[in-house]
Design a protein around this motif. Structure first.
Motif, PDB file in Angstrom:
ATOM      1  N   LEU A  95       0.738  -1.214  -0.426  1.00 28.48           N
ATOM      2  CA  LEU A  95      -0.157   0.149   0.134  1.00 28.48           C
ATOM      3  C   LEU A  95       1.040   1.428  -0.191  1.00 28.48           C
ATOM      4  CD1 LEU A  95      -2.622  -0.533   2.851  1.00 28.48           C
ATOM      5  CD2 LEU A  95      -3.017  -1.344   0.266  1.00 28.48           C
ATOM      6  N   ASP A  99      -1.962   5.250   2.309  1.00 30.43           N
ATOM      7  CA  ASP A  99      -2.886   4.911   3.214  1.00 30.43           C
ATOM      8  C   ASP A  99      -1.897   3.790   4.241  1.00 30.43           C
ATOM      9  OD1 ASP A  99      -4.466   4.597   1.533  1.00 30.43           O
ATOM     10  OD2 ASP A  99      -3.902   3.158  -0.594  1.00 30.43           O
TER      11      ASP A  99
ATOM     12  N   LEU C 159     -10.229   0.307   2.047  1.00 28.44           N
ATOM     13  CA  LEU C 159      -8.850  -0.865   2.619  1.00 28.44           C
ATOM     14  C   LEU C 159      -8.465  -1.047   3.697  1.00 28.44           C
ATOM     15  CD1 LEU C 159      -5.645   1.227   2.099  1.00 28.44           C
ATOM     16  CD2 LEU C 159      -6.598   2.772   4.187  1.00 28.44           C
TER      17      LEU C 159
END
Lengths: 234, 590, 277
Positions: A95, A99, C159
């Motif tokens: 990521l 993030d 996420l």
């Protein structure tokens, strides 16, 4: 309110049939940096994981500002002013930096304020928010881990071997960031370390852990180095 | 206690109190199935005949799943293959004694061949239990579709019916199925209690340790699957004869899962439970499903879910499990095995480099170890020490450079093949068999030297004298019949070391054998290592953090730092060097 | 042309059917064998809704709701205690599937149902008349795939899900309520499966055991795709094509096992399947 930020008494925890911590007694004063040292496998990382609620407590007590907190989940501790910089697999390598930071926040709307705090110590991260974390160097990753732990402005920081495998110049930046955090906000830090020079340089006090217990400790001064070295058996 | 004369002859072991009870049960069962036709009506006879054939299937599923840990949905495929082989022969070739014999042979051989193929597909180095389950799902589906595609040859969706069968009559089919079931159950019962049966459980519980004991785990699993495929085929032969009809469903995945339901409800990991589960559910189902067809399956479904969630041991869980029934085996001593002390290196590593993508763990490692040498590897966390040991003991790790053991390149050899070259590995966290007793663990460590019996537990375990020393020094010899799960951390470490030495390897690899041990335990392990290397000529590579310990036991130290071998020399020179001091105090982080 | 369209729409159908299973396996690492039952429930939602005189299209949101609710219940009651026993989770969800199928049988009988089709007629594609419904499925699959990617990469939920997939321990250490992520994922997966069931009604027979025939193919596709949406799409396309070709030129019966067999062989030769790392 007690003078201690964190008070650990008789703490026992471990995995499976094995008790790694066998009655840890340790206190961290408000605004103090304590370096916890010891050889591998002595239970330092296990202590931090237990404090974070990632491993169940089997005995003894943990108190935060005098309040018992053993058994609280990590989310509660993070929401109540504890920051954690883990050592094992500490980042989502695939990521982006952004993030990775977002995941440590409960709401995305907190991100700008958190980034502002990051910019105080490691501004370079802000220029590279969209970069994949896996492409950062080892030292940069360590700075990201530390930033993430500090960005929610915790009162207590638990830091696990942040200097491991990091070049001296970066170790100095990390040391400076920790000191600044202590001076500016009076944060208390439990610093698990193997790098003796760095630990004694940053910390106010030191302690040595052996086979799941704290066996020695004292204020950081010139003579500390030899005492600790003896404990590390070289 | 070591050199006592051989005693406790084998037959006695079958006749423990538990055993006597079960033999009585078997005899009672035999009487029941032989006399049953005298007082059962024809419908019940037919249903129970089928139920007992199903019970054999449930036992095969149980041996695979309950004992060997292979969750299989595909036993129905072998059953179907046997049944269809029989029905096809009888339909297209006709009846007659020789054709029945042919059908019997084919219903054994075809499913075994198929099972061997499925086993080869399912079990390979680094295969996962999930993958074996996946394959077991696909096989029955493919077979069913093949039957559908067979047109009038296989009878397609309506199956085959009206072929000549053995004219035994319902009563005798009942007796035949009953006797077959009882014989198979008894055989299974004996085997799971034998040393070979414990081997299956060992592979289930800790396949890694089993492989590092030199056991060819995949081969054992394939053999088991093949043998049980044959049993399923014979059951299919019985079914095709007794039922006089075969339909594609019996080869299907739905039927395969049925067997799992019987096994789970009856109690996996027992022989009687699944057999009773199959008979009970199938018989009750036949009685009740006329009145309430869907409700019955609904109840079974709900029971199944509840059992899996709350009672993984099934109905057999209600019966208290007896432990410690087996007598404590005696220990016997093998003469000490002096290793050859030629000057040629036993282990020779040249230019080893190991990386994960861009991340280099080890680079440019050269090392030679000779017989009788104890080499300690030290270095801070993350220096690559454990990776180094793994690359020495598993030839399937992709590395650059060469690792030679007694002159043979280990490249491409899985752990069990490297073990065969004379390597024993002790893991950092003691890797033993949690559900076994100390004696069973030791017996398993000798499996590659002495073939385990299919029929009995060895009454006597012969071990190298060095192992007996470890056992008596640590007090493990007094805990032979105790389960490993109750041992302390130190005891486990010692047990694993004893197991590794029991294999009589020429090179022993040890990963922090003293971590978490008390001072006394450390000293003891140190003495054992010194004796093994100095006196008996074993070679050893030891990863250790405790420099005091290293100083006591080894003459040679190599230092690993950030993936490179930075020093190699005598103990004092290395320990007192500035480089080591700086590495350990954190200055040398360049 | 018809062959190409067949391949594309078959792949689309496989993708839609596998999607729910994929979501659950990706995040939870649990194989949900109740997936077949969710498909069946979706189809019977259509039967029920149209039976009450509602528009067939309304059964889509209805199925979403029903699937989601049942998914949440299942996660709490059955799946949650079994995260540490993945093989038992397969069995328990399979058992649940059996229970649901029997309940449906009790309620609706064993016979095949014929709900009204969502869409009829054909469209002329470059000179070839082709079923407009199958083309609609193609579009639906593309939309589903795009939504997947968007949710995963653009939303906080996505996420969080990625974090749980990649490193659950770290996600927990950062204070994430991983239990909630798991539950939402299971709900979503079940809801998508139920919707897939609705979409199946015009093409597949609707009877209590209809889901089973789709389960194995979907399961195998998920096994070769790991956690990547792109890999799943690619797997559906490759194996869907193989299925169409075998069905057309060899035998429709063998065509129905093509996907499962090819996936099994692929996993044996290349255990990581289509997943890149």
């Amino acid at each position: 309110m007690t003078e201690n930020k964190l008070t650990i008494d008789g703490l026992v925890s471990g995995y499976g049939a094995l008790d790694i911590l066998q009655g840890v007694v340790l206190a961290l004063k408000r605004g103090e940096i304590l370096a916890l040292m010891g050889r591998n496998g002595m239970g330092k990382t296990t202590l931090l994981k237990t404090l974070m609620g990632l491993i169940r407590t089997r005995g003894g007590t943990i108190a935060l500002d005098g309040r018992p907190v053993a058994g609280k989940p990590p989310s509660w501790l993070l929401a109540n002013g504890v920051g954690y910089a883990p050592q094992e697999l500490p980042l989502f390598q695939d990521l982006s930096i952004r993030d990775n930071l977002r995941l440590a926040l409960r709401h995305d709307r907190d991100l700008p304020r958190a980034l502002e705090h990051v910019s105080c110590s490691f501004p370079f991260l802000l220029d590279r928010l969209d970069q994949k974390t896996g492409t950062l160097s080892g030292g940069e990753q360590k700075m990201l881990i530390l930033s993430r732990a500090m960005m929610c402005e915790p009162d207590l920081l638990l830091i696990d071997e942040i200097s491991e495998g990091v070049q001296p110049s970066v170790v100095q930046r990390i040391a400076a960031a920790l000191r600044a955090e202590q001076e500016r906000r009076g944060v208390s830090i439990l610093l698990v370390e193997q790098n003796l020079a760095f630990a004694l340089d940053v910390a106010d006090r030191w302690a040595v852990m052996k086979l799941g217990r704290i066996v020695d400790g004292g204020a950081c001064e010139a003579a500390s180095r030899q005492t600790v070295l003896n404990h590390l058996s070289i | 206690m070591t050199d006592q004369a051989q005693s406790t002859p084998a037959p006695q072991q079958l006749l423990t109190r538990h055993g006597t009870g079960l033999i009585a049960l078997g005899v009672l069962g035999l009487v029941l199935v032989l006399l049953g036709p005298l007082f059962l009506d024809r419908f019940t006879l037919n249903v129970l005949t089928r139920s007992m054939i199903y019970a054999m299937m449930a036992i095969t599923v149980d041996l695979l799943w309950g004992y060997a840990g292979i969750l299989t949905f595909g036993q129905s495929a072998f059953f179907g293959a046997g049944a269809y082989a029989t029905a096809l022969i009888l339909t297209h070739v006709g009846g007659g004694a020789q054709n029945f014999a042919l059908a019997l042979v084919l219903s054994l051989v075809l499913p075994m061949g198929l099972a061997a193929l499925v086993g080869w597909l399912s079990f390979y180095h680094k295969s996962t239990p999930l993958y074996a389950s996946v394959i077991s799902l696909v096989v029955p589906i493919v077979l069913t579709q093949a039957i559908f595609a067979g047109g009038s040859f296989t009878g397609s969706s309506s199956g085959l019916v009206g072929y000549p069968t053995m004219k035994l009559g319902a009563a005798n089919y009942f007796r035949l199925a009953g006797v077959a079931l009882i014989l198979f159950a008894a055989l299974s019962w004996v085997i799971v209690r034998s040393d070979a049966g414990r081997l299956l459980v060992a592979i289930r519980d800790n396949p890694l340790r089993a492989a590092y004991l030199g056991i060819r785990t995949q081969r054992v699993q394939i053999l088991l699957m093949t043998a049980l495929g044959g049993v399923a085929g014979i059951a299919g032969f019985l079914y095709a004869n007794a039922g006089r009809i075969v339909a594609p469903e019996i080869a299907g995945f739905g039927f395969g899962t049925q067997m799992i339901v019987w096994t789970a409800l009856g109690g996996r990991g027992t022989i009687l439970g699944p057999a009773m589960g199959a008979i009970g559910i199938d018989y009750l189902g036949a009685q009740l499903s006329g009145a309430m067809p869907y409700l019955w399956q609904l109840i079974i479904g709900i029971l199944f879910v509840v059992m899996i969630l709350f009672m993984p041991r099934g109905l057999a869980g209600f019966i208290p499990r007896r432990r410690g029934g087996a007598p404590v085996p005696q220990l016997g001593a093998l003469p000490d095995h002096m290793q050859q002390r030629d000057s040629a290196p036993l282990l020779s590593v040249s230019g080893m480099r190991k990386s994960y993508g861009d991340f280099v763990v080890l680079d440019g490692i050269d090392l030679e170890v000779r017989p009788g040498e104890l080499v300690s590897v030290v270095g801070p966390n993350g220096a690559g020490k454990t990776t180094f040991l793994r690359c020495l003991s598993d030839g399937t790790e992709t590395i650059e450079g060469r690792v030679l053991l007694s002159g043979q390149d280990i490249a491409g050899r899985p752990p069990e093949a490297v073990v065969a070259l004379g390597v024993g590995r002790k893991f950092q966290v003691a890797s033993v068999f949690e559900t076994m007793t100390v004696a069973e663990c030791l017996r398993l460590a000798r499996v590659t030297q002495e073939r385990p019996s299919l029929w009995r537990r060895a009454a006597r375990i012969t071990l190298p004298r060095a192992v007996l020393d470890i056992l008596s020094l640590t007090g493990l010899d007094g805990k032979l019949s105790e389960p490993v799960s109750g041992l302390s951390h130190g005891m486990r470490q010692s047990l694993e070391l004893a197991m590794v030495v029991a294999m009589q390897p020429r090179l022993i690899l040890l990963d922090e054998p003293t971590a978490g041990l008390t001072k006394a335990e450390r000293t003891l392990i140190g003495e054992v290592l010194i004796r093994l290397t100095r006196d008996l000529g074993y070679a050893a590579v030891l990863i250790e953090h405790d420099l005091d310990f290293v100083r006591q036991i080894s003459k040679r130290i190599v230092v690993l730092h950030q993936g490179r071998l930075v020093m190699d020399g005598p103990v004092d020179a290395v320990v007192n060097s500035d480089l080591v001091r700086s590495i350990y105090s954190g200055v040398a982080h360049d | 042309m018809a062959l190409l369209l067949d391949i594309a729409t078959t792949a689309a159908l496989l993708f839609i059917v596998a999607a729910g299973l994929f979501v659950i396996f990706g995040v939870l690492k649990i194989i949900n064998f109740a997936h077949a039952a969710w498909l069946t429930i979706g189809a019977y939602t259509t039967v029920l809704a149209t039976g009450m005189g509602l528009d067939p299209w309304l059964s889509l949101p209805l199925a979403l709701l029903v699937g989601g609710l049942l998914g949440a219940l299942t996660e709490v009651a059955i799946v949650r205690p079994l995260y540490r026993r993945p093989l038992d989770a397969i069995l328990a969800t399979w058992g649940l599937g059996v229970v649901i199928v029997q309940l449906i049988t009790l309620g609706f009988g064993r016979d095949m149902q014929m709900p009204p089709a969502l869409m009829g007629g054909t469209v002329n594609m470059l000179g070839t008349p082709y079923s407009s419904y199958r083309l609609f499925l193609l579009a639906a699959a593309v939309v589903l795939g795009v939504v997947f990617v968007l949710v995963l990469e653009r939303t906080r939920l996505g996420l969080n899900a990625q974090a749980v997939i990649m490193n659950e321990t770290l996600a927990r250490a950062l204070g994430m309520n991983t239990g909630r992520v798991r539950m939402i994922t299971f709900m979503l997966g079940s809801a998508i499966a139920a919707v897939a069931g609705v979409l199946l009604t015009p093409l597949s027979s609707v009877d209590p055991s209809m889901g089973i025939s789709w389960l194995i193919g979907a399961f195998m596709l998920v096994m070769v795709s790991g956690t990547s949406v792109a890999a799943l799409a690619l797997a559906c396309l490759c194996f869907g094509a193989a299925q169409v070709l075998v069905s057309t030129w060899v035998s429709p019966i063998l065509g129905s096992v093509t996907v499962a067999v090819l996936c099994a062989v692929m996993l044996r030769l290349h255990p990581k399947g289509f997943a890149r790392d």
